[in-house]
Motif scaffolding. Structure first.
Motif, mmCIF file in Angstrom:
data_model
loop_
_atom_site.group_PDB
_atom_site.id
_atom_site.type_symbol
_atom_site.label_atom_id
_atom_site.label_comp_id
_atom_site.label_asym_id
_atom_site.label_seq_id
_atom_site.Cartn_x
_atom_site.Cartn_y
_atom_site.Cartn_z
ATOM 1 N N PHE A 1 0.885 -1.177 0.000
ATOM 2 C CA PHE A 1 0.000 0.000 0.000
ATOM 3 C C PHE A 1 0.915 1.218 0.000
ATOM 4 O O PHE A 1 1.473 1.553 1.044
ATOM 5 C CB PHE A 1 -0.865 0.053 1.262
ATOM 6 C CG PHE A 1 -1.880 -1.051 1.384
ATOM 7 C CD1 PHE A 1 -3.019 -1.068 0.586
ATOM 8 C CD2 PHE A 1 -1.703 -2.065 2.314
ATOM 9 C CE1 PHE A 1 -3.963 -2.075 0.723
ATOM 10 C CE2 PHE A 1 -2.645 -3.070 2.452
ATOM 11 C CZ PHE A 1 -3.775 -3.081 1.644
ATOM 12 N N VAL B 1 3.932 1.158 2.253
ATOM 13 C CA VAL B 1 3.777 0.136 3.292
ATOM 14 C C VAL B 1 3.719 -1.251 2.660
ATOM 15 O O VAL B 1 2.891 -1.518 1.795
ATOM 16 C CB VAL B 1 2.477 0.359 4.111
ATOM 17 C CG1 VAL B 1 2.293 -0.754 5.146
ATOM 18 C CG2 VAL B 1 2.489 1.709 4.781
ATOM 19 N N ALA C 1 2.461 -4.497 3.353
ATOM 20 C CA ALA C 1 1.578 -5.170 4.307
ATOM 21 C C ALA C 1 1.835 -6.673 4.309
ATOM 22 O O ALA C 1 1.725 -7.323 5.349
ATOM 23 C CB ALA C 1 0.121 -4.876 3.959
ATOM 24 N N PRO D 1 0.891 -9.832 15.770
ATOM 25 C CA PRO D 1 0.593 -8.550 16.406
ATOM 26 C C PRO D 1 -0.206 -7.638 15.484
ATOM 27 O O PRO D 1 -0.307 -7.885 14.281
ATOM 28 C CB PRO D 1 1.977 -7.964 16.700
ATOM 29 C CG PRO D 1 2.932 -8.719 15.852
ATOM 30 C CD PRO D 1 2.324 -10.061 15.573
ATOM 31 N N SER D 2 -0.757 -6.581 16.055
ATOM 32 C CA SER D 2 -1.510 -5.601 15.293
ATOM 33 C C SER D 2 -0.627 -5.042 14.172
ATOM 34 O O SER D 2 0.537 -4.728 14.399
ATOM 35 C CB SER D 2 -1.957 -4.487 16.243
ATOM 36 O OG SER D 2 -2.762 -3.588 15.540
ATOM 37 N N GLY D 3 -1.194 -4.972 12.977
ATOM 38 C CA GLY D 3 -0.436 -4.440 11.847
ATOM 39 C C GLY D 3 0.410 -5.481 11.132
ATOM 40 O O GLY D 3 1.109 -5.161 10.173
ATOM 41 N N ALA D 4 0.336 -6.747 11.579
ATOM 42 C CA ALA D 4 1.170 -7.804 10.992
ATOM 43 C C ALA D 4 0.729 -8.168 9.578
ATOM 44 O O ALA D 4 1.499 -8.745 8.814
ATOM 45 C CB ALA D 4 1.143 -9.046 11.878
ATOM 46 N N GLY D 5 -0.536 -7.861 9.236
ATOM 47 C CA GLY D 5 -1.021 -8.158 7.888
ATOM 48 C C GLY D 5 -2.125 -9.206 7.856
ATOM 49 O O GLY D 5 -2.483 -9.697 6.777
ATOM 50 N N LYS D 6 -2.700 -9.536 9.008
ATOM 51 C CA LYS D 6 -3.703 -10.613 9.077
ATOM 52 C C LYS D 6 -4.940 -10.280 8.240
ATOM 53 O O LYS D 6 -5.399 -11.100 7.440
ATOM 54 C CB LYS D 6 -4.115 -10.860 10.547
ATOM 55 C CG LYS D 6 -2.941 -11.173 11.459
ATOM 56 C CD LYS D 6 -3.382 -11.456 12.881
ATOM 57 C CE LYS D 6 -4.026 -10.269 13.575
ATOM 58 N NZ LYS D 6 -3.105 -9.130 13.808
ATOM 59 N N SER D 7 -5.484 -9.087 8.442
ATOM 60 C CA SER D 7 -6.699 -8.725 7.691
ATOM 61 C C SER D 7 -6.397 -8.587 6.200
ATOM 62 O O SER D 7 -7.217 -8.970 5.359
ATOM 63 C CB SER D 7 -7.293 -7.424 8.229
ATOM 64 O OG SER D 7 -7.716 -7.610 9.560
ATOM 65 N N THR D 8 -5.231 -8.074 5.880
ATOM 66 C CA THR D 8 -4.842 -7.962 4.466
ATOM 67 C C THR D 8 -4.773 -9.349 3.835
ATOM 68 O O THR D 8 -5.231 -9.556 2.704
ATOM 69 C CB THR D 8 -3.476 -7.249 4.351
ATOM 70 O OG1 THR D 8 -3.549 -6.002 5.044
ATOM 71 C CG2 THR D 8 -3.108 -7.008 2.906
ATOM 72 N N ARG E 1 -8.206 -10.538 3.150
ATOM 73 C CA ARG E 1 -8.803 -9.854 1.998
ATOM 74 C C ARG E 1 -8.216 -10.364 0.687
ATOM 75 O O ARG E 1 -8.898 -10.417 -0.325
ATOM 76 C CB ARG E 1 -8.646 -8.333 2.137
ATOM 77 C CG ARG E 1 -9.605 -7.754 3.172
ATOM 78 C CD ARG E 1 -9.910 -6.286 2.905
ATOM 79 N NE ARG E 1 -8.726 -5.471 3.013
ATOM 80 C CZ ARG E 1 -8.251 -4.993 4.154
ATOM 81 N NH1 ARG E 1 -8.900 -5.227 5.269
ATOM 82 N NH2 ARG E 1 -7.152 -4.274 4.174
HETATM 83 N N1 LIG Z 1 -6.026 0.022 2.605
HETATM 84 C C1 LIG Z 1 -4.831 0.278 3.165
HETATM 85 N N2 LIG Z 1 -4.111 1.346 2.814
HETATM 86 C C2 LIG Z 1 -2.894 1.587 3.358
HETATM 87 N N3 LIG Z 1 -2.305 0.791 4.279
HETATM 88 C C3 LIG Z 1 -2.979 -0.283 4.674
HETATM 89 C C4 LIG Z 1 -4.274 -0.614 4.162
HETATM 90 N N4 LIG Z 1 -4.712 -1.745 4.758
HETATM 91 C C5 LIG Z 1 -3.725 -2.107 5.610
HETATM 92 N N5 LIG Z 1 -2.702 -1.251 5.564
HETATM 93 C C6 LIG Z 1 -1.440 -1.340 6.330
HETATM 94 O O1 LIG Z 1 -0.944 -2.661 6.176
HETATM 95 C C7 LIG Z 1 -0.416 -3.168 7.381
HETATM 96 C C8 LIG Z 1 -1.152 -4.458 7.780
HETATM 97 O O2 LIG Z 1 -2.488 -4.126 8.148
HETATM 98 P P1 LIG Z 1 -3.580 -5.216 8.561
HETATM 99 O O3 LIG Z 1 -4.874 -4.506 8.732
HETATM 100 O O4 LIG Z 1 -3.540 -6.336 7.586
HETATM 101 O O5 LIG Z 1 -3.013 -5.710 9.971
HETATM 102 P P2 LIG Z 1 -3.680 -6.715 11.042
HETATM 103 O O6 LIG Z 1 -2.667 -7.781 11.281
HETATM 104 O O7 LIG Z 1 -5.015 -7.133 10.578
HETATM 105 O O8 LIG Z 1 -3.772 -5.803 12.333
HETATM 106 P P3 LIG Z 1 -4.900 -5.805 13.513
HETATM 107 O O9 LIG Z 1 -4.534 -6.934 14.435
HETATM 108 O O10 LIG Z 1 -4.674 -4.464 14.176
HETATM 109 O O11 LIG Z 1 -6.249 -5.955 12.884
HETATM 110 C C9 LIG Z 1 -0.552 -2.035 8.396
HETATM 111 O O12 LIG Z 1 0.661 -1.341 8.428
HETATM 112 C C10 LIG Z 1 -1.652 -1.185 7.810
HETATM 113 O O13 LIG Z 1 -1.517 0.156 8.218
#
Ligand SMILES: Nc1ncnc2c1ncn2[C@@H]1O[C@H](COP(=O)(O)OP(=O)(O)OP(=O)(O)O)[C@@H](O)[C@H]1O
Ligand SMILES: [Mg+2]
Length: 330
Positions: free
Chosen positions: A17, A20, A22, A41-48, A51
């Protein structure tokens, strides 16, 4: 026995992104019928990652396959068709408040164009499966959080997807309700043969529900494998997360040795470990210990305190010789 073919396969998946990263070069295979946990951990990329699995987010590079079909790069009708093979469950269930439990479960069937008789039969079957046959006519506001999540799971399975993706499915629930939902996921896997991916920040969810697990860290796979393997193979990040040790005395004078119990070694218990050291004439104390039952097996981690670095080296050699994962702790 031939290995089960992977139902979900990611090869070299990266997602950028802007500046970044991800996800970075994620390769992962999840066999059919497995419940796989994704932690980190938060921000590790799990939700990405989730998706990318649903085709909502095209990876910058790499391939995503579900049941042999490439998901990345699909558009329009082809993507919608492919997405029907994936059920999704979220922390916030988002049921339609103006519809009953049955009406909510029926909704994806209506969207898919199923006829009325088929819908009614399928809805009854699903509500039975999730233990809510007697609440078909209740509205979401009349259901507990756990019951709402059950409706959400039934709805996600309405169109018979082979894959169920769950993003923090139990984070809003108390411990007992969480256990019931995890039991349900395992039962559904057994009954329907579905493959389940669970994103969670709760180690207990992985311990209780998952067959295998992946730890993401800053967009990369830090560790991945079968649950028993990752917790018995040593002082690894996943072992530390899934079988956490209580803090040991910061004022201790000696050196610490980390030992994993529950693998295939003959030496199985803390008492066995102490007996081995005793027989070798090495004094040792247990500085910290945790035992858990994982997949019906007793597994544990010990921190032994010994006099000095020499003793620590001898202990790791001795225990490694017995087939135990043992290493001098930093
Ligand atoms: N649409 C986007 N645009 C820009 N950066 C993004 C986008 N989606 C995610 N990121 C970045 O990608 C990285 C991974 O985000 P992600 O949401 O996948 O983390 P996560 O592991 O799900 O965290 P959490 O446990 O807080 O839900 C983060 O640095 C986030 O800021
Ligand atoms: Mg997230």
């Amino acid at each position: 026995m031939p290995a089960r073919p992977p139902l979900i396969r990611l090869s070299g998946v990266s997602k950028q992104f802007g500046s970044v990263r991800a996800l970075e070069d994620i390769s992962l295979e999840i066999p059919a019928g497995e419940i796989h946990g994704i932690v980190g951990p938060s921000g590790a990329g799990k939700s990405t990652l989730i998706r990318c699995l649903t085709g909502l987010e095209p990876p910058t590079s790499g391939e995503v396959q579900i049941a042999g079909t490439r998901i990345d790069g699909l558009r329009g009708a082809a993507l919608r068709r492919a997405r029907r093979s994936i059920g999704m469950v979220f922390q916030d269930v988002h049921l339609l408040s103006s519809r009953t439990a049955a009406g909510n479960v029926s909704h994806p069937l209506e969207v898919a164009g199923a006829g009325r008789a088929e819908r009614e039969g399928r809805v009854a079957e699903l509500l039975e499966l999730v233990g809510l046959a007697d609440r078909a006519d209740s509205y979401p506001a009349q259901l507990s959080g756990g019951q709402q999540q059950r409706v959400g799971i039934a709805r996600a399975l309405a169109t018979r997807p082979p894959v169920l993706l769950c993003d923090e499915p139990t984070s809003a629930l108390d411990a007992e309700t969480t256990r019931q939902i995890l039991d349900l996921l395992r039962r559904l896997r057994d009954r329907l043969g579905i493959t389940v991916v669970v994103i969670t920040h709760e180690p207990s969810v992985v311990r209780e529900a998952c067959d295998s697990v992946t730890l993401l860290d800053r967009g990369r796979v830090a560790q991945s494998g079968g649950l028993l393997d990752v917790v018995t193979s040593g002082d690894t990040p996943l072992a530390r997360a899934l079988v956490p040790l209580p803090p040991s005395d910061p004022d201790r004078a000696g050196r610490l040795v980390a030992v994993s119990l529950g693998g295939s070694a003959q030496v199985r218990s803390a008492r066995d470990v102490l007996a081995v050291l005793d027989a070798a004439g090495i004094p040792a104390e247990i500085a910290a210990a945790t035992l858990e039952t994982i997949d019906g097996h007793r597994v544990g981690r010990l921190q032994l305190e010994v006099a000095d670095s020499d003793a620590a080296e001898r202990v790791t050699d001795l225990l490694s010789g017995q087939g135990l994962a043992a290493e001098v702790a930093a």
